[in-house]
Design an enzyme around this catalytic site. Structure first.
Site, PDB file in Angstrom:
ATOM      1  N   HIS A 115      19.399  -3.171  37.116  1.00  0.00           N
ATOM      2  CA  HIS A 115      20.232  -1.987  36.914  1.00  0.00           C
ATOM      3  C   HIS A 115      20.935  -1.996  35.566  1.00  0.00           C
ATOM      4  O   HIS A 115      21.540  -1.002  35.183  1.00  0.00           O
ATOM      5  CB  HIS A 115      21.267  -1.847  38.035  1.00  0.00           C
ATOM      6  CG  HIS A 115      22.268  -2.965  38.090  1.00  0.00           C
ATOM      7  ND1 HIS A 115      22.013  -4.163  38.732  1.00  0.00           N
ATOM      8  CD2 HIS A 115      23.524  -3.076  37.586  1.00  0.00           C
ATOM      9  CE1 HIS A 115      23.060  -4.951  38.625  1.00  0.00           C
ATOM     10  NE2 HIS A 115      23.983  -4.323  37.936  1.00  0.00           N
ATOM     11  N   HIS A 141      27.631  -6.125  29.355  1.00  0.00           N
ATOM     12  CA  HIS A 141      26.434  -5.342  29.678  1.00  0.00           C
ATOM     13  C   HIS A 141      26.670  -3.897  29.272  1.00  0.00           C
ATOM     14  O   HIS A 141      27.788  -3.498  28.950  1.00  0.00           O
ATOM     15  CB  HIS A 141      26.117  -5.449  31.174  1.00  0.00           C
ATOM     16  CG  HIS A 141      27.240  -4.990  32.047  1.00  0.00           C
ATOM     17  ND1 HIS A 141      28.239  -5.829  32.502  1.00  0.00           N
ATOM     18  CD2 HIS A 141      27.547  -3.753  32.551  1.00  0.00           C
ATOM     19  CE1 HIS A 141      29.103  -5.144  33.232  1.00  0.00           C
ATOM     20  NE2 HIS A 141      28.699  -3.882  33.276  1.00  0.00           N
ATOM     21  N   HIS A 143      25.960   0.499  29.776  1.00  0.00           N
ATOM     22  CA  HIS A 143      25.673   1.654  30.623  1.00  0.00           C
ATOM     23  C   HIS A 143      25.347   2.842  29.727  1.00  0.00           C
ATOM     24  O   HIS A 143      26.025   3.076  28.724  1.00  0.00           O
ATOM     25  CB  HIS A 143      26.879   2.013  31.500  1.00  0.00           C
ATOM     26  CG  HIS A 143      27.222   0.969  32.511  1.00  0.00           C
ATOM     27  ND1 HIS A 143      26.739   0.988  33.806  1.00  0.00           N
ATOM     28  CD2 HIS A 143      28.007  -0.146  32.423  1.00  0.00           C
ATOM     29  CE1 HIS A 143      27.205  -0.053  34.465  1.00  0.00           C
ATOM     30  NE2 HIS A 143      27.985  -0.757  33.650  1.00  0.00           N
ATOM     31  N   HIS A 160      30.530  -2.925  28.550  1.00  0.00           N
ATOM     32  CA  HIS A 160      31.556  -3.545  29.381  1.00  0.00           C
ATOM     33  C   HIS A 160      31.582  -5.043  29.113  1.00  0.00           C
ATOM     34  O   HIS A 160      30.539  -5.709  29.220  1.00  0.00           O
ATOM     35  CB  HIS A 160      31.276  -3.315  30.867  1.00  0.00           C
ATOM     36  CG  HIS A 160      31.483  -1.901  31.301  1.00  0.00           C
ATOM     37  ND1 HIS A 160      31.093  -1.435  32.547  1.00  0.00           N
ATOM     38  CD2 HIS A 160      32.062  -0.857  30.666  1.00  0.00           C
ATOM     39  CE1 HIS A 160      31.412  -0.154  32.651  1.00  0.00           C
ATOM     40  NE2 HIS A 160      31.992   0.221  31.520  1.00  0.00           N
ATOM     41  N   THR A 232      32.356  -0.827  38.675  1.00  0.00           N
ATOM     42  CA  THR A 232      31.631   0.454  38.764  1.00  0.00           C
ATOM     43  C   THR A 232      30.276   0.313  39.448  1.00  0.00           C
ATOM     44  O   THR A 232      29.492   1.263  39.475  1.00  0.00           O
ATOM     45  CB  THR A 232      31.449   1.076  37.366  1.00  0.00           C
ATOM     46  OG1 THR A 232      30.659   0.189  36.555  1.00  0.00           O
ATOM     47  CG2 THR A 232      32.793   1.318  36.698  1.00  0.00           C
ATOM     48  N   THR A 233      29.989  -0.855  39.984  1.00  0.00           N
ATOM     49  CA  THR A 233      28.796  -1.079  40.798  1.00  0.00           C
ATOM     50  C   THR A 233      29.244  -1.732  42.102  1.00  0.00           C
ATOM     51  O   THR A 233      30.314  -2.334  42.170  1.00  0.00           O
ATOM     52  CB  THR A 233      27.784  -2.003  40.086  1.00  0.00           C
ATOM     53  OG1 THR A 233      28.430  -3.236  39.736  1.00  0.00           O
ATOM     54  CG2 THR A 233      27.213  -1.348  38.847  1.00  0.00           C
TER      55      THR A 233
END
Length: 298
Positions: A115, A141, A143, A160, A232-233
């Site tokens: 993801h 990571h 997004h 992030h 956020t996951t």
């Protein structure tokens, strides 16, 4: 005639008794069918993967909180991230705070988590100091597009940087947003060949030959929005300290495309929808007292 009638009544009574016994032993049709459908749906979610960013998928963002019991905060939490940020709201805070940074270059690996693409630091990369709590940088990571919105606008990419306290009980995330431009992001440039190696290879990891400098992505970012939110996951754990840079940096379109193409197809747009702020306080934090004095007119 009376004997025949009595005989027929006995046969009818016997038939009714047998039917009643059958109903008492047979499983209820509708509840059983509902359970089967529910289990089948759950199995389909497992087969499709843990979670997805597709809005219309059975395991998309709107359903994260019901896929697993331990993910319930995704649906029922009141401090969820990301949210919309604004200068007006942040400017209403009583006084600005201070963000201390002690980043340093460190050895790292690049991991394709399906993801997202993650840089995991294998040696001490320094960290941040927020409200008297020291956090160590663990990983970072990306997004695409950005998860947070600033003054009503979402951007093309968001980095992030995940930090953890020494006791392991607290987390802080420093976020940096990007817009498409001619200037390339130097951090992504240095690991492009590694991103290509792990593209479409979920859970694959590559050791990066040279150290990664976490100072580079936030260089020049001195003003931050600070609020309390969540991951956020899934499992969308709350109580996370967020520090989102006010300054928006530049990144090339090709670099964003590289990150998008490297992950699972369902995560090419791996940004969670905006969540309700629910009256949360948002304030400005600065990397030095001087920055705070200038920004607040002191």
């Amino acid at each position: 005639m009376y004997a025949a009638a009595r005989s027929m009544s006995r046969r009818v009574a016997a038939a009714i008794a047998v039917f009643v016994v059958y109903l008492s032993l047979a499983p209820p049709v509708f509840p059983f069918g509902a359970v089967v459908v529910h289990r089948a749906a759950a199995q389909e979610l497992d087969d499709e993967g843990e979670f997805s960013y597709r809005r219309d998928a059975g395991n998309g963002p709107a359903r994260w909180g019901v896929i697993r019991r331990e993910w319930s905060a995704c649906a029922y939490g009141h401090l969820q991230s990301p949210i919309g940020l604004s200068d007006t709201v942040a400017g209403l805070a009583d006084r600005p705070g201070r963000l201390g940074r002690t980043y340093r270059p460190a050895a790292a690996s690049l991991v394709n988590r399906g993801h997202d693409i993650m840089v995991r630091f294998n040696t001490d990369a320094g960290g941040v100091l927020v409200d008297g709590v020291a956090y160590r940088l663990r990983q970072m990571h990306w997004h695409a597009p950005s998860e947070h919105a600033i003054n009503g606008r979402r951007y093309d990419l968001e980095l992030h940087m995940l930090h953890q306290s020494a006791d392991g009980n607290k987390y802080a995330v420093v976020a940096q947003l990007y817009r498409i431009g001619r200037r390339r992001d130097r951090t992504i440039s240095r690991i492009e060949e590694y991103i290509e190696r792990i593209a479409k290879r979920k859970d694959h990891e590559e050791l990066i030959d040279e150290v990664v400098d976490p100072r580079r992505p936030v260089r020049g970012s001195t003003i931050y929005y600070k609020y309390t939110g969540s991951f956020t996951t899934p499992p969308c754990t709350e109580g996370v300290t967020w520090l989102v840079a006010q300054k928006v940096r530049r990144v090339r379109r090709r670099q964003v495309r590289l990150l998008r193409n490297a992950v699972h197809d369902g995560a090419r747009r791996n940004a969670r929808p905006l969540q309700e702020a629910n009256g949360r306080g948002i304030g400005f934090y600065y990397t030095s007292p001087a920055h705070g004095m200038v920004a607040t007119g002191g």
